[in-house]
Design an enzyme around this catalytic site. Sequence first.
Site, PDB file in Angstrom:
ATOM      1  N   CYS A  16       0.791  -1.105   0.044  1.00 29.18           N
ATOM      2  CA  CYS A  16      -0.141  -0.089   0.070  1.00 29.18           C
ATOM      3  C   CYS A  16       0.974   1.307   0.088  1.00 29.18           C
ATOM      4  CB  CYS A  16      -0.835  -0.087   1.397  1.00 29.18           C
ATOM      5  SG  CYS A  16      -0.101  -0.165   2.787  1.00 29.18           S
ATOM      6  N   ALA A  17       0.521   2.260   0.534  1.00 25.70           N
ATOM      7  CA  ALA A  17       1.382   3.481   0.716  1.00 25.70           C
ATOM      8  C   ALA A  17       2.575   3.408   1.887  1.00 25.70           C
ATOM      9  CB  ALA A  17       0.590   4.653   0.645  1.00 25.70           C
TER      10      ALA A  17
END
Length: 121
Positions: A82-83
């Site tokens: 993800c981030a």
Amino acid sequence: MLLTMLNPFGAGGETIDPVKAVTMIKKGQAVLVDVREANEFAGGHASGAVNLPMGQIAQRANPATAGCLPDLKAGKPVILYCASGSRSGMAGKMFRKLGHDEVYNLGGLSAWINAGGRVQS
């Protein structure tokens, strides 16, 4: 023990060395899943990744259902990112509950980039 069971980030997937993750994806040995939202994915993502936002995992990552993404029915290891690594950790727990045995948490997209992984937009 109780804190481990209640931790939303625990047991979500084994952490994987980013270089190993890049190698596995290049060799077709795993499925790379970006669990960020579609607009984040559109802004740049790891080459070869499929986008499966958190809210869609239950419907699209269950190999026992017709709505499962074809890549996730093959039984290959799953590498999530993800981030920052938080959502991919939570997603790992969901993937395990859906029956995926080999689930890895790469962390954030930056880990992919720093390991030499290509990015596309």
